[in-house]
Design a protein around this motif. Structure first.
Motif, PDB file in Angstrom:
ATOM      1  N   GLY A   1      71.978  69.110  48.409  1.00 19.46           N
ATOM      2  CA  GLY A   1      70.919  69.097  49.165  1.00 19.46           C
ATOM      3  C   GLY A   1      70.346  70.703  49.563  1.00 19.46           C
TER       4      GLY A   1
ATOM      5  N   THR B   1      62.643  59.971  53.182  1.00 22.43           N
ATOM      6  CA  THR B   1      64.203  60.244  52.672  1.00 22.43           C
ATOM      7  C   THR B   1      64.895  58.966  53.167  1.00 22.43           C
ATOM      8  N   PRO B   2      66.211  58.774  52.654  1.00 16.16           N
ATOM      9  CA  PRO B   2      66.836  57.384  53.025  1.00 16.16           C
ATOM     10  C   PRO B   2      66.801  57.181  54.371  1.00 16.16           C
TER      11      PRO B   2
ATOM     12  N   THR C   1      61.439  56.471  48.121  1.00 16.01           N
ATOM     13  CA  THR C   1      62.505  57.298  49.016  1.00 16.01           C
ATOM     14  C   THR C   1      63.213  58.365  48.163  1.00 16.01           C
TER      15      THR C   1
ATOM     16  N   ASP D   1      65.716  62.110  47.866  1.00 19.29           N
ATOM     17  CA  ASP D   1      66.635  62.919  48.702  1.00 19.29           C
ATOM     18  C   ASP D   1      65.758  64.310  49.482  1.00 19.29           C
TER      19      ASP D   1
END
Lengths: 306, 547
Positions: free
Chosen positions: A267, B388-389, B413, B415
């Protein structure tokens, strides 16, 4: 034996190189900027440029790759962008938790798989077989992300037997290990069942029976050991699945392992941490498979390591 | 547990599985071993209490579940919401915002504004850091200088560009001078103060610097937890918590389960809407909903010529049934928004153009824009919606709603890091994001001024309108509050007319807390601040009050 071990260890070098190259390429090619992730969108453009320079991210990709490999050659995994710590230290801090979880998951898998596989394989088509294989289908079908909370609701919320999350004593390990190990148990149980069915029809089983052993005793004393060889192979191969399962399981149970570190590093686009974690997972997988080969030789005397 | 174990053993002995299978052979041969295993299991259970599992929680401690680790524990570097909320408990600033988003003195006892470019802060006496040092103007100057130093590379440096100088005529007076008349100058005074001499975060340092706030951070393990204890030099009411465990629990279901189990005492704005009724059914839990300032919007990319057409943007606004979304997906935890500023903000203007759900108006506007419906009802308008998800569900709702007027939405979609990079690069047609913690209306400058496109600002849709530029720039330099309010009224009307964003809703602050926490005062911006002032009721309540 020693030659074999040395050869297998030498084979780690190209595997490491391949994994390192692939991980480096993939993480650098996907969009996302670690500096923006770290400094935030409101950072001054000059500071973003400065930080990128400080981290060496403004160098050509090939130069960064060469530096990464150079570090790897001397055991240096680099420094985390977001944690500002050496990656090897981060991995060393988290790896025991992941290994603990993976080992416990494997133990649960074995504890479940053996009785289920034996019950199913000893009487194919019977009630025990149907029940055990029903469990196997359910076990394979339920994803960790669903099974984990289900177990939490039952054993933590309703029965209050076990803690919900975190790493602590043995009790903390139970639910994550069951979550992680159930799918593998299902696979192993099916595998053991098939092997037992196969060995029941083999010559040595007939010999054992003709020597006066009961069917059950022959199966337990001779059949089971022979059936184990294929199961041991599968255990090694499934280690990858078990390790990847720790990623989700660690998130669900707030388990401070390497899987959680990897997810948060992806992330944050913390390149060195992602590379270090993936490499660690890959090496663990390779080493476990090496160990499997040795165990295989112990379980099956026909196999000689040479 | 003991009864259950006995029951399991009894059932296994009686079952056909053990009587008929090969296990019978093994069991019969290993009865003694089995008995030993059962005894060990029973002993382990007995060790665990042989009853209900109990969590260890020292008296006076509350557990707060948060979803991510704070990006930085040093207030000079923290810009994310999690860090800001934690830092509010540890560090004090010259001013803080009240419930209406207006700045009031915090470390400053009195604030003067002798000229449009100068603010004088008179500090409170006797404020102490958690290490016992008294907080003086020197600490404030040091904090600001260390942020502004080029080597800090702090994300906050850019936000302090308007600050020309900061001086301390004496230990209890701070003078800030801005380069130009700068209306939101008090925003510059919201930085958390650290003691003079606090080094910049270096390699491997994780613990937060000391602050003068109600708590001090005594431990921090990234991705695990942060442990806060009372600042020994800060007073607190009788029965208030002595320490806070901020546990990082990334999975939303698990956060809900921890609340239901009674392990977690408080979770703010991080519980999924679907589980709120279930949590509310627990007698010991309170689900509190208060109006929030977080603003959810649909953003257009003005570099796409189709979206530069106001009729298309308005058609999209009319086609989205926001009331239904708020009442169903959000389970009523939001208010349909008219603009970025919520009604709680002092500069809010509610009398602006609105777009209530109206499919016929939407179709009419698309016809006028030259996008006639084909035989299948579609108009050849296909947009890519990036998300995003977590946002995919909302995207699917938009997709279905826009399809009713003949617009095709393709959902991509990604990350978060990839999504964020794409949005910053302007690589999207439509997207939906939210602004959190809006206080001063100067935020309009950062998001709608034509000069503030990435990387210089957050005008990610590349919206450009000279009238808007004039208004937001004038709002920034007009110090008189009444004149400013008028300007921002015009800004809000223009934004509603022009639709650089479709205003969706203001998200309510939803806090789920254990009823043993008494007196939590929810702030519209979702602040954790009042956790310092709650009291604990029942057994294991609060700590000893300080003097």
């Amino acid at each position: 034996m020693i030659n074999y071990l040395v050869r297998r260890l030498l084979a780690l070098v190209p595997v490491t190189l391949g994994v390192a190259t692939l991980t480096f390429a993939i993480i650098h090619l996907v969009p996302g900027d670690p500096v923006v992730a770290m400094l935030g969108e409101t950072a001054a453009p000059a500071d973003i440029v400065g930080m990128r320079h400080q981290l060496g991210l403004d160098r050509p990709l090939l130069v960064q790759y060469a530096a990464y490999l150079g570090g790897l050659a001397v055991g240096d995994l680099g420094e985390s962008i977001s944690y500002r710590k050496p990656v090897s230290r981060l991995v060393a801090e988290r790896f025991p938790a992941t290994i603990e979880l993976a080992a416990a998951g494997m133990l649960v898998a074995l504890l479940l798989a053996f009785p289920l596989g034996i019950i199913a394989g000893s009487n194919p088509g019977g009630a025990g077989d149907l029940g055990a294989m029903g469990f196997a289908i359910v076990g394979i079908s339920i994803p960790h992300i669903y099974l984990g909370p289900l177990l939490m609701i039952l054993f933590s919320l309703d029965l209050r037997w076990l803690p919900l999350t975190g790493r602590g004593g043995l009790l903390h390990l139970v639910l994550p290990a069951v979550t992680l190990g159930t799918a593998l148990a299902a696979i192993l149980a099916r595998m053991l069942r098939q092997s037992l069915i196969r060995v029941r029809e083999s010559d040595y089983m007939r010999t054992a029976l003709s020597k006066g052993l009961s069917a059950r005793a022959a199966l337990v004393r001779h059949g089971l050991k022979n059936a184990l060889t294929s199961v041991v192979t599968i255990i090694g191969l499934q280690m990858g699945g078990l390790l990847s399962g720790t990623l989700i399981t660690e998130i669900i149970f707030s388990w401070p392992g390497i899987g959680r570190l990897l997810i948060s590093a992806i992330g944050a686009r913390d390149y060195p941490v992602v590379e270090g974690c993936v490499l660690t997972f890959a090496m663990t997988y390779v080493i476990v498979n090496m160990a499997t080969d040795f165990i295989y030789a112990i379980v099956d005397p026909r196999v000689r390591i040479s | 547990m003991c009864e259950s174990l006995a029951l399991i053993l009894l059932l296994s002995r009686q079952s056909g599985i053990t009587r008929n299978g090969v296990l019978t052979v093994w069991i019969s041969e290993n009865t003694a071993r089995l008995r030993l295993v059962a005894q060990i299991a029973a002993a382990l259970v007995a060790l665990a209490g042989c009853g209900h599992y109990r969590t260890d929680r020292s008296p006076g401690t509350i557990q707060v579940d948060i979803e991510t680790s704070p990006a930085s524990t040093d207030p000079r570097f923290a810009t994310d919401a999690t860090s800001s909320r934690i830092n509010e408990l540890i560090f004090d600033s010259l001013v803080k915002t009240d419930r209406n988003g207006q700045f009031v003195g915090h470390l400053a006892d009195r604030i003067e504004r002798p000229s449009p470019t100068e603010i004088v802060f008179h500090l409170k006496h006797g404020v102490r850091f958690s290490d016992g040092r008294e907080l003086t103007a020197r600490d404030i100057i040091f904090t600001y200088d260390s942020i502004r130093a080029p080597e800090s590379m702090s994300a906050k440096r850019a936000g302090l560009e308007e600050l020309k100088s900061i001086d301390a005529p004496d230990d209890y007076t701070v003078v800030m001078t801005t380069a130009h008349p700068y209306a939101p100058a008090l925003e510059l005074a919201t930085e958390g103060i650290v003691p003079a001499g606090t080094p910049l975060p270096s390699k491997g340092t994780a613990a937060a610097p000391v602050g003068s706030g109600p708590f001090q951070m005594v431990g921090y393990a990234r991705d695990e937890a942060a442990w806060l204890e009372r600042n020994p030099y800060s007073s607190y009411p009788p029965g208030a918590p002595r320490s806070i465990l901020l546990k990082i629990v990334p999975d939303p279901t698990v956060r809900a389960l921890e609340l239901a189990e009674g392990v977690c005492d408080f979770s703010g704005n991080n519980i999924e809407y679907d589980v709120l009724p279930w949590l509310g059914s627990h007698r010991f839990l309170e689900v509190s909903r208060t109006p929030g300032t977080t603003y959810k919007y649909l953003s257009f990319n003005f570099r796409d010529p189709r979206l530069r057409d106001l009729r298309v943007r308005r058609a999209i606004a009319y086609a989205i049934d926001r009331n239904t979304i708020v009442n169903t997906i959000l389970r009523g935890t939001g208010r349909v928004a008219t603009g970025m500023l919520s009604p709680e903000n002092w500069a809010y203007e509610g009398n602006v153009t609105t777009y209530s759900y109206d499919l016929s108006k939407a179709r009419q506007l698309l016809d006028q824009a030259g996008y006639a419906a084909g035989s299948n009802g579609m108009r050849g308008l296909r947009f890519e919606y990036k998300t995003t998800p977590e946002g995919a569900r909302l995207g699917e709702v938009f997709q279905a709603m826009l399809q009713r007027v003949g617009i095709e939405l393709t959902i991509r979609t990604l990350d978060f890091a990839t999504y964020y990079a794409d949005i910053q690069a302007g690589s999207f047609n439509l997207t939906s994001l939210q602004w959190v913690g809006i206080n001063d209306p100067n935020s309009y400058y950062m998001v709608f001024d034509s000069q503030k496109t990435p990387p210089h600002g957050q005008n990610r849709g590349y919206y450009s309108n000279p009238a808007m530029d004039r208004l937001v720039e004038s709002g920034m330099s007009t110090v008189d509050p009444a004149a400013r309010k008028k300007i921002y009224g015009q800004v809000q009307q223009l934004a509603a007319e022009e639709l650089p964003y479709v205003s969706l809703w203001w998200v309510d602050n939803v806090a789920v807390m254990n009823r043993r926490l008494v007196g939590f005062d929810a702030y519209p911006n979702g602040s954790f601040r009042s956790l310092a002032a709650v009291t604990l009721s029942g057994p294991g309540g609060g700590g000893e009050p300080s003097d």
